[in-house]
Scaffold this motif. Structure first.
Motif, short mmCIF file in Angstrom:
data_model
loop_
_atom_site.label_atom_id
_atom_site.label_comp_id
_atom_site.label_asym_id
_atom_site.label_seq_id
_atom_site.Cartn_x
_atom_site.Cartn_y
_atom_site.Cartn_z
N SER A 192 0.85 -1.32 0.10
CA SER A 192 0.07 0.04 -0.03
C SER A 192 0.76 1.22 -0.10
O SER A 192 0.32 2.33 -0.73
CB SER A 192 -0.81 0.05 1.22
OG SER A 192 -0.29 0.27 2.41
N SER A 215 4.88 3.51 -10.29
CA SER A 215 5.07 2.39 -11.04
C SER A 215 6.34 1.72 -10.63
O SER A 215 7.35 2.34 -10.09
CB SER A 215 5.08 3.11 -12.38
OG SER A 215 6.23 4.02 -12.41
N TYR A 252 3.69 1.66 -1.67
CA TYR A 252 4.15 1.90 -2.93
C TYR A 252 3.29 1.96 -3.92
O TYR A 252 3.41 1.79 -5.37
CB TYR A 252 5.50 1.12 -3.26
CG TYR A 252 6.43 1.14 -2.37
CD1 TYR A 252 7.09 2.32 -2.20
CD2 TYR A 252 6.69 0.19 -1.60
CE1 TYR A 252 8.33 2.60 -1.34
CE2 TYR A 252 7.90 0.23 -0.44
CZ TYR A 252 8.63 1.69 -0.41
OH TYR A 252 9.68 1.69 0.45
N ASP A 303 0.90 3.80 -5.56
CA ASP A 303 0.73 4.75 -6.39
C ASP A 303 1.84 5.01 -7.16
O ASP A 303 1.73 5.80 -8.30
CB ASP A 303 0.21 5.99 -5.63
CG ASP A 303 -1.08 5.97 -5.22
OD1 ASP A 303 -1.81 4.86 -5.68
OD2 ASP A 303 -1.23 6.65 -4.29
#
Length: 176
Positions: free
Chosen positions: A108, A114, A110, A112
């Motif tokens: 959670s 890529s 990381y 957002d």
């Protein structure tokens, strides 16, 4: 004569009734505890090599397994082994749950970002000498995502493989 025989039989009967119970008779094995039928005390194994005695008055004490009155009997040895196995199983289950929880928190953290951006952030953090636990946290996420394999991780972190701990917990202050 009848009175003497009757008196002797009565004494013999009383003596046999007051004979102390054997260990197997005195201690009942109930699930995860051993109960002393004479005193009502309960013996519970909550940690390795230690037994917690819960007395009938509610007080507790911890003693080594070999200090218990039933230690060394065949039945108790088997029972203690089963308690130790259950304790080890519970510890392993808690460890797996903790690792899964750490993975979920990391995922959670990381979510957002890529794969490429996270790899870029890792390289920058490594270059800037960011806290090693934070670098390992990023590396663990990169490995979980399949961006980096576990054999590459020591080289990228520039540490020996034995020093890698991918189940690391990051403090909340470090995140900010």
């Amino acid at each position: 004569m009848k009175k003497i025989v009757l008196f002797t039989l009565s004494i013999a009967f009383l003596v046999s009734c007051t004979k102390e119970k054997s260990v197997e008779e005195r201690y009942l094995y109930e699930g995860e505890k051993i109960v002393d039928v004479e005193t009502g005390d309960e013996y519970i194994m909550e940690e390795e090599e230690k037994i917690t005695i819960v007395h009938t008055d509610g007080t507790t004490e911890k003693v080594a397994i070999d200090e218990t009155p039933f230690y060394g009997t065949a039945l108790s040895d088997e029972y203690l082994k089963s308690l130790e196995a259950r304790l080890a199983e519970r510890k392993e289950k808690l460890l797996v749950e903790k690792k899964n929880q750490l993975k979920e928190v990391r995922r959670s953290r990381y979510a957002d970002i890529s794969d490429d951006e996270l790899l870029k952030q890792f390289h920058q953090a490594h270059k800037d000498g960011l806290d090693m636990s934070r670098q390992m946290d990023m590396m663990a996420e990169l490995i979980d995502r399949g961006v980096v394999n576990s054999e590459e991780a020591p080289g990228l972190l520039e540490i020996s493989p034995e020093m890698i701990d991918l189940d690391i917990e990051i403090d909340n202050e470090e995140e900010n």
